[in-house]
Enzyme design. Structure first.
Site, PDB file in Angstrom:
ATOM      1  N   LYS A   1       0.992  -1.390  -0.160  1.00  0.00           N
ATOM      2  CA  LYS A   1       0.007  -0.061  -0.030  1.00  0.00           C
ATOM      3  C   LYS A   1       0.934   1.369  -0.116  1.00  0.00           C
ATOM      4  O   LYS A   1       1.640   1.540   0.940  1.00  0.00           O
ATOM      5  CB  LYS A   1      -0.830   0.054   1.167  1.00  0.00           C
ATOM      6  CG  LYS A   1      -1.696   1.380   1.247  1.00  0.00           C
ATOM      7  CD  LYS A   1      -2.736   1.076   2.513  1.00  0.00           C
ATOM      8  CE  LYS A   1      -3.465   2.560   2.925  1.00  0.00           C
ATOM      9  NZ  LYS A   1      -4.311   2.655   3.707  1.00  0.00           N
TER      10      LYS A   1
ATOM     11  N   ASP B   1      -2.841  10.197   3.521  1.00  0.00           N
ATOM     12  CA  ASP B   1      -4.391   9.909   3.587  1.00  0.00           C
ATOM     13  C   ASP B   1      -5.164  10.591   4.131  1.00  0.00           C
ATOM     14  O   ASP B   1      -5.055  10.684   5.244  1.00  0.00           O
ATOM     15  CB  ASP B   1      -4.537   8.180   4.195  1.00  0.00           C
ATOM     16  CG  ASP B   1      -5.820   7.889   4.022  1.00  0.00           C
ATOM     17  OD1 ASP B   1      -6.805   8.437   3.543  1.00  0.00           O
ATOM     18  OD2 ASP B   1      -6.271   7.022   4.805  1.00  0.00           O
TER      19      ASP B   1
ATOM     20  N   LYS C   1     -10.868  12.868   6.926  1.00  0.00           N
ATOM     21  CA  LYS C   1     -10.541  12.496   8.239  1.00  0.00           C
ATOM     22  C   LYS C   1     -10.650  13.794   9.078  1.00  0.00           C
ATOM     23  O   LYS C   1     -10.452  14.849   8.638  1.00  0.00           O
ATOM     24  CB  LYS C   1      -9.069  12.008   8.449  1.00  0.00           C
ATOM     25  CG  LYS C   1      -9.256  10.631   7.587  1.00  0.00           C
ATOM     26  CD  LYS C   1      -7.573  10.189   7.975  1.00  0.00           C
ATOM     27  CE  LYS C   1      -7.402   8.668   7.361  1.00  0.00           C
ATOM     28  NZ  LYS C   1      -8.126   7.565   7.916  1.00  0.00           N
TER      29      LYS C   1
ATOM     30  N   ASP D   1       1.235   6.213   5.556  1.00  0.00           N
ATOM     31  CA  ASP D   1       0.042   5.488   4.628  1.00  0.00           C
ATOM     32  C   ASP D   1       0.680   4.772   3.702  1.00  0.00           C
ATOM     33  O   ASP D   1       0.160   4.028   3.053  1.00  0.00           O
ATOM     34  CB  ASP D   1      -0.990   6.335   4.487  1.00  0.00           C
ATOM     35  CG  ASP D   1      -2.162   5.173   4.616  1.00  0.00           C
ATOM     36  OD1 ASP D   1      -2.336   4.072   5.339  1.00  0.00           O
ATOM     37  OD2 ASP D   1      -3.245   5.685   4.099  1.00  0.00           O
TER      38      ASP D   1
ATOM     39  N   ASP E   1     -12.569   6.957   2.410  1.00  0.00           N
ATOM     40  CA  ASP E   1     -11.279   6.805   3.541  1.00  0.00           C
ATOM     41  C   ASP E   1     -11.023   5.278   3.517  1.00  0.00           C
ATOM     42  O   ASP E   1      -9.883   5.141   3.968  1.00  0.00           O
ATOM     43  CB  ASP E   1     -11.804   7.249   4.756  1.00  0.00           C
ATOM     44  CG  ASP E   1     -10.272   7.312   5.750  1.00  0.00           C
ATOM     45  OD1 ASP E   1      -9.442   7.440   5.013  1.00  0.00           O
ATOM     46  OD2 ASP E   1     -10.819   7.642   6.922  1.00  0.00           O
TER      47      ASP E   1
ATOM     48  N   GLU F   1      -9.588   3.733   1.106  1.00  0.00           N
ATOM     49  CA  GLU F   1      -8.956   3.712   0.008  1.00  0.00           C
ATOM     50  C   GLU F   1      -7.894   2.634  -0.235  1.00  0.00           C
ATOM     51  O   GLU F   1      -7.316   2.383  -1.339  1.00  0.00           O
ATOM     52  CB  GLU F   1      -8.068   5.073  -0.242  1.00  0.00           C
ATOM     53  CG  GLU F   1      -7.113   5.507   0.363  1.00  0.00           C
ATOM     54  CD  GLU F   1      -6.727   5.485   2.005  1.00  0.00           C
ATOM     55  OE1 GLU F   1      -8.149   5.409   2.426  1.00  0.00           O
ATOM     56  OE2 GLU F   1      -5.683   4.985   2.326  1.00  0.00           O
TER      57      GLU F   1
ATOM     58  N   ARG G   1      -7.789  -0.420   0.316  1.00  0.00           N
ATOM     59  CA  ARG G   1      -8.209  -1.831  -0.110  1.00  0.00           C
ATOM     60  C   ARG G   1      -8.640  -1.667  -1.665  1.00  0.00           C
ATOM     61  O   ARG G   1      -8.283  -2.559  -2.380  1.00  0.00           O
ATOM     62  CB  ARG G   1      -9.288  -2.202   0.799  1.00  0.00           C
ATOM     63  CG  ARG G   1     -10.547  -1.463   0.768  1.00  0.00           C
ATOM     64  CD  ARG G   1     -11.662  -1.860   2.127  1.00  0.00           C
ATOM     65  NE  ARG G   1     -10.808  -1.232   3.252  1.00  0.00           N
ATOM     66  CZ  ARG G   1     -11.626  -1.287   4.541  1.00  0.00           C
ATOM     67  NH1 ARG G   1     -12.772  -2.020   4.482  1.00  0.00           N
ATOM     68  NH2 ARG G   1     -11.138  -0.820   5.436  1.00  0.00           N
TER      69      ARG G   1
HETATM   70  N1  BES Z   1      -4.712   4.262   6.498  1.00  0.00           N
HETATM   71  C1  BES Z   1      -6.030   4.176   7.268  1.00  0.00           C
HETATM   72  C2  BES Z   1      -5.893   3.049   8.070  1.00  0.00           C
HETATM   73  C3  BES Z   1      -5.238   3.519   9.521  1.00  0.00           C
HETATM   74  C4  BES Z   1      -5.989   4.376  10.478  1.00  0.00           C
HETATM   75  C5  BES Z   1      -4.098   3.424   9.759  1.00  0.00           C
HETATM   76  C6  BES Z   1      -5.463   4.743  11.623  1.00  0.00           C
HETATM   77  C7  BES Z   1      -3.347   3.887  10.887  1.00  0.00           C
HETATM   78  C8  BES Z   1      -4.046   4.534  11.912  1.00  0.00           C
HETATM   79  C9  BES Z   1      -6.977   3.706   6.205  1.00  0.00           C
HETATM   80  O1  BES Z   1      -7.163   4.278   5.025  1.00  0.00           O
HETATM   81  C10 BES Z   1      -8.584   4.093   6.721  1.00  0.00           C
HETATM   82  O2  BES Z   1      -8.451   5.239   6.754  1.00  0.00           O
HETATM   83  N2  BES Z   1      -9.219   3.327   7.232  1.00  0.00           N
HETATM   84  C11 BES Z   1     -10.308   3.541   7.658  1.00  0.00           C
HETATM   85  C12 BES Z   1     -11.563   2.464   6.999  1.00  0.00           C
HETATM   86  C13 BES Z   1     -12.733   2.871   7.279  1.00  0.00           C
HETATM   87  C14 BES Z   1     -13.366   4.127   6.517  1.00  0.00           C
HETATM   88  C15 BES Z   1     -13.942   1.629   6.764  1.00  0.00           C
HETATM   89  C16 BES Z   1     -10.372   3.164   9.258  1.00  0.00           C
HETATM   90  O3  BES Z   1      -9.755   2.403   9.508  1.00  0.00           O
HETATM   91  O4  BES Z   1     -11.102   4.294  10.084  1.00  0.00           O
HETATM   92 ZN    ZN Z   2      -5.144   4.689   4.320  1.00  0.00          ZN
HETATM   93 MN    MN Z   3      -8.099   5.873   4.634  1.00  0.00          MN
END
Ligand code: BES
Ligand code: ZN
Ligand code: MN
Length: 502
Positions: free
Chosen positions: A271, A276, A283, A294, A353, A355, A357
């Site tokens: 990834k 992000d 966010k 990220d 968010d 993104e 996956r």
């Molecule tokens: N990059 C984030 C995951 C992340 C969050 C890594 C906090 C480290 C700390 C990912 O892209 C993300 O934003 N995931 C969301 C998914 C949700 C929207 C289903 C999340 O985990 O809140």
């Molecule tokens: Zn992310």
């Molecule tokens: Mn994200």
């Protein structure tokens, strides 16, 4: 990174700012191994006396004692470092003890480090001390106008000329692994104003050229023609368009195409979200600065494949790095958009968010087309895995138990913490969409599991393991050989994996 050298010179003659000597923890107090006892003898120091009785210097891990050299040894000062009880010593203890020594060494520019065991070198111990030292000495100071001087050189003392020959390759392997880990840390620590899909792709090409890897970078219309619909959509909101980097290492030759001659072929998908923001599903501000990490999965894979080439490992490796910046620009993807991934599956973007996956879907589908023996992906994928496992541990999902076990074993050998998490089949139904084949996010708890189930849709049945590194990719606080900031998690696990089971 400090220069690392081996020397057969006896400790008392080692020329360094600080001579580092191990001390074990015995039942009744500190116990000096022969190498340390010899130096203490020259100093006229009685260990029990200088250790200061009960509760002072006991030889446990974290214990240090600084003694003046009094002109009796070449180094001006001697640092005794606890390595714990003899029965409990492991590579991890030694990596940590080395880190304790580096921290206690303060402003010393050069260290000479004596190894605990006399006689022929214990390869695992030597590697652990070398790795711990190099990883602990790391600091990210590129943007400081007055950086602190770095540790310049470390000499590992092995006794006897004969043992030097055996120690050489061990040390070189540790050095390559550490340098690669530090390279990954640098990329992750670098702010997103410097690392974007274009500059990260350029850095990948630079590293690939230096390591003699085949490389290809797709951008713009080539991504659209290549049907990387998810990468194109996620990258759409940024002023810096998306890239897809492909790197190939083939053992025995820089240019051989198939996996001929290789023990096996492993595809690594990382990834690479250089920042992000969440996209249109923006966010919150608090903590968003952390989202420069990220792309830690892509950085670890980039570092690992170049190190694999340097070491000439017997595994053919293909690295696939989808690189995007997830920004809420005028051409950003919207909630409700439908994107078509490389394998033809359509995805309703229920949350911009989620993104990671999406871009991994394209990357995994491309990886699976070559039918490699295994696919590993590394991704800072979900906040949910951080809730579940905390900041110290990576979650590993897999569709093939033997491969999952192999990944966990490699992480164990590398000293990186990982544990298996389940692909809960019952949750697959949450991924059904009313308008497309899949949704990218749900409102159900257990997002890490759902994200992994989502990824599984794109690997076409190839043995696959998904490493959600969202927790340990960045450290909140310094601990042993992990300074605050980027960890480089995965570089050493990947190298151990690519070396094959031991
Ligand atoms: N990059 C984030 C995951 C992340 C969050 C890594 C906090 C480290 C700390 C990912 O892209 C993300 O934003 N995931 C969301 C998914 C949700 C929207 C289903 C999340 O985990 O809140
Ligand atoms: Zn992310
Ligand atoms: Mn994200």
């Amino acid at each position: 990174m400090p220069r690392l050298a081996l020397s057969p010179v006896p400790p008392e003659r080692a020329d360094a700012d600080l001579l580092v000597l191990p001390v074990a923890a015995g039942e009744g107090g500190p116990v000096a191994p022969p190498v340390t006892a010899a130096v203490l003898g020259r100093l006229g120091a009685d260990l029990a006396a200088v250790a200061g009785g009960a509760g002072r210097f006991t030889g446990q891990l974290d214990d240090v004692l600084l003694l003046p050299g009094y002109g009796a040894v070449a180094a001006p000062a001697v640092l005794l470092v606890g390595v714990g009880p003899d029965g409990q010593r492991s590579p991890e203890t030694l990596r940590r003890a080395a880190a304790v020594a580096v921290a206690a060494a303060g402003k010393a520019a050069t260290l000479a480090v004596a190894l605990h065991r006399a006689g022929g070198p214990d390869g695992a111990a030597l590697a652990a001390v070398a790795e711990g030292t190099l990883l602990a000495a790391y600091r990210f100071q590129r943007h400081k106008s007055a950086p602190d001087p770095d540790l310049a050189a470390v000499t590992l003392l092995v006794d006897g000329e004969g043992s030097l020959d055996a120690a050489g390759p061990v040390l070189r392997r540790a050095e390559v692994a550490a340098r690669a880990t530090l390279a990954a840390r640098d990329l992750v620590n670098e702010p997103a104003s410097r690392i974007n899909p274009a500059t990260l792709a350029a850095e990948a090409v630079r590293l690939a050229r230096a390591a003699g890897l085949e490389h290809r970078v797709l951008a713009g219309s080539a991504l659209r023609r290549g049907r990387f619909g998810a990468v194109v959509a996620v990258g759409g909101g940024s002023a810096t368009g998306p890239r897809l980097v492909e790197l190939r290492y083939r053992p025995g030759s820089g240019s051989r195409s198939g996996s001929l001659g290789a023990a096996r072929h492993v595809a690594l998908v990382g990834k690479g979200v250089t920042f992000d923001t969440g996209g249109i599903d923006l966010k919150r501000g608090a903590g968003m600065d952390g989202m420069k990490d990220d792309m830690a999965g892509a950085a670890a894979i980039l570092a690992a494949i170049t190190a694999a080439a340097e070491l000439g490992l017997p595994t053919a490796v293909t690295a696939i790095l989808p690189l995007v910046e997830n920004m809420p620009g005028a051409s950003a993807m919207r909630p409700g958009d439908v994107v078509t991934a490389r394998n033809g599956l359509t995805v309703e973007v229920t949350n911009t968010d989620a993104e990671g996956r999406l871009i991994l879907a394209d990357g995994l589908a491309l990886a699976a087309e070559a039918r490699p023996d295994a696919i590993l992906d590394l991704a800072t994928l979900t906040g949910s895995v951080v809730y579940g496992l905390g900041l110290g541990c990576v979650g590993v999902f897999g569709n093939t138990p033997a491969l999952t076990a192999e990944v966990l074993d490699a992480a164990g050998r590398a000293g990186e913490l990982a544990c298996e998490l389940p692909l809960i089949e019952d949750y697959r139904r949450f991924l059904d969409s009313e308008v497309a084949d899949l949704v990218n996010a749900t409102n159900e708890p257990g997002d890490s599991v759902q994200a992994a189930l989502f990824l599984r849709e794109f690997v076409a049945g190839v043995p696959w393991a998904h490493l959600d590194i969202a927790g340990p990719a960045t450290a909140k606080e310094a601990r042993y050989y992990q300074p605050k900031g980027a960890s480089g998690w995965g570089v050493r696990t990947l190298l151990a994996f690519l070396e094959g089971p031991r």
